[in-house]
Design an enzyme around this catalytic site. Structure first.
Site, PDB file in Angstrom:
ATOM      1  N   GLY A 142       0.792  -1.224   0.000  1.00  0.00           N
ATOM      2  CA  GLY A 142       0.000   0.000   0.000  1.00  0.00           C
ATOM      3  C   GLY A 142       0.821   1.269   0.000  1.00  0.00           C
TER       4      GLY A 142
ATOM      5  N   LYS B 171       6.404  19.082  -3.949  1.00  0.00           N
ATOM      6  CA  LYS B 171       6.801  19.404  -2.577  1.00  0.00           C
ATOM      7  C   LYS B 171       8.043  20.300  -2.553  1.00  0.00           C
ATOM      8  CE  LYS B 171       4.738  15.081  -1.033  1.00  0.00           C
ATOM      9  NZ  LYS B 171       4.961  13.687  -0.600  1.00  0.00           N
TER      10      LYS B 171
ATOM     11  N   GLY C 184       0.325   7.576   4.643  1.00  0.00           N
ATOM     12  CA  GLY C 184      -0.618   6.730   5.378  1.00  0.00           C
ATOM     13  C   GLY C 184      -1.739   7.533   5.988  1.00  0.00           C
TER      14      GLY C 184
END
Length: 444
Positions: A189, A207, A305
């Site tokens: 994931g 970023k 996450g």
């Protein structure tokens, strides 16, 4: 004692892995969040594309809606976690113009329209917060903007994409091939089904633009960032780096050049294993900041996450809600030095690692060294995997020739690039197998 302050309503746009966790906290920990804000806080609705889609946390059905515009028009603070440029950009602008505070983790949007949206927020006197856009749970943007606001930042360098760091770490520690490491990242994931934005460096470039804008108080966009991904990094590169005491990381770098401007770049980079960033493993992120007075600082933590990133979103939410409650606050993304321009990567000062396949005959090393000297690039180290003859020339029985690996001293990017182009034209050079940039410890 119960708060007598007027309640604040929150509208959440998007309920993916991060959005679901934000919704869960706002429902299950409502009293805690309210106490942090200093006023009652209520999740008024969650705008999604499909109300029936499965989610990490089961959001109460009465909160779900497909009408994002209607939700934006009725709340005090909008939390945007849709991602992408549209409809996220239009919805954020709509919220700001009607006086709602905004929290977003949308790095692609901020790296494209950040300065514009900040100006709209400032005109409306409402907050625009986005800590989750860089580094997941790591509190890096606010320290740059607030804690270091009285200092002069000269360089920001970081591992800001967990997917690529996991892949490179697996290649380094287990010997995995790129494709195998990528598939494992997808299984766990860490990587999307389409990992292009990560492995090609686009996510890190967005970023880098945000970090450069905040660090140097100048308006940079993703178009100002030189970007290279990790798809060309081979197992041979990893092995050669390890043999020389280096590790390869995908770095986002924003560096000030006084009197000229700033260079913003993303690319695979060799780091000495003694460098603080070299020890960042797996899907973790870290940002290394160099300032004139504070010196060297490093911020490290979970870079992705649902739970870690929701922590940054909720921190911004509390801050934005407080600002709305006390009649607004300036937007975070400010850029005051419009004279600082983005420079091409040719202006950067760096080092190169060059992997060459050369002909197996006398005088090859001398001819290669002459090319570097002609371009005023000094060689720091030269490595020849295999055996070497007594006079220092390549000595191999391989029909394909010999391998020569070179690390240069620091030089301008243009001189280094010109050196490589000249090497490609030499008859004794059969192939330039790899070219990677090298960063060193600041104190080296």
């Amino acid at each position: 004692m119960a708060s007598t302050a007027a309640p604040l309503t929150i509208g959440l746009l998007g309920a993916g892995s991060v959005g679901s966790q934000v919704a869960r906290t706002l429902v299950e920990e409502r009293e805690l969040i309210s106490s942090r804000v200093g006023a009652p806080v209520r999740l008024a609705g969650v705008a999604v594309r499909d109300v029936e889609a499965p989610r990490d946390w089961r959001i109460p059905g009465e909160l779900l809606t497909t009408d994002a515009e209607a939700l934006v028009d009725q709340v005090d603070v909008v939390v945007e976690l849709l991602g992408g440029l549209e409809p996220a950009g239009s919805l954020i602008e709509r919220a700001l113009r009607r006086g709602a505070g905004v929290v977003t983790g949308n790095k692609a949007l901020l790296a494209t329209r950040g300065a514009e949206l900040a100006a709209i927020a400032a005109e409306a006197d409402v907050p625009l917060h986005y800590e989750a856009a860089v580094g997941g749970a790591i509190p890096i943007l606010r320290p740059i903007q607030e804690s270091l606001s009285g200092d002069r930042i000269t360089k920001v360098m970081g591992i800001v994409n967990g997917t690529t760091n996991y892949i490179l770490d697996q290649m380094d520690t287990t010997g995995a091939a790129f494709d195998d490491a990528l598939h494992e990242a997808q299984r766990l994931g860490y990587a999307e089904a389409d990992p292009t934005a990560d492995v090609e460096g686009h996510d890190a470039a967005a970023k880098a633009a945000i970090l450069g804008t905040l660090g140097f108080h100048a308006p940079f966009t993703i178009d100002d960032v030189h970007c290279e991904g990790i798809t060309q990094v081979t197992s041979s590169d990893i092995e050669a780096a390890a043999a020389s005491g280096y590790v390869i990381k995908l770095l986002a770098i924003a560096e000030r050049f006084d009197g000229e401007g700033a260079v913003l770049r993303v690319h695979p980079t060799l780091l000495p294993r003694t460098h603080p960033l070299a020890s960042v493993r797996g899907a973790f992120n870290a940002v290394f900041v160099v300032a004139e007075n504070a010196g060297e600082l490093m911020f490290y933590g979970q870079g992705a996450g649902g739970l870690p990133t929701s922590s940054a979103v909720l921190g911004d939410l509390v801050s934005a809600a407080r600002s709305v409650r006390t009649a607004g606050a300036p937007a975070e993304l400010s850029a005051t030095d419009t004279t600082m321009t983005a420079l091409p990567i040719t202006k950067a000062t760096t080092r190169y690692y060059v992997d060459l396949e050369v002909a197996d005959r006398e005088g090859v090393i001398a001819e290669i060294a002459r090319v570097f000297a002609d371009h005023h690039v000094s060689i720091e180290a030269m490595r020849q995997p295999g055996s070497v003859s007594a006079d220092g020339e390549v000595d191999t029985d391989q029909d394909s020739g010999a391998i020569v690996q070179i690390v240069t001293h620091q030089a301008r990017e243009k001189a280094l690039a010109d050196t490589v182009e000249t090497l490609k034209e030499k008859e004794v050079v059969r192939a330039v197998s790899s070219v990677l940039r090298v960063e060193i410890d600041q104190q080296s």
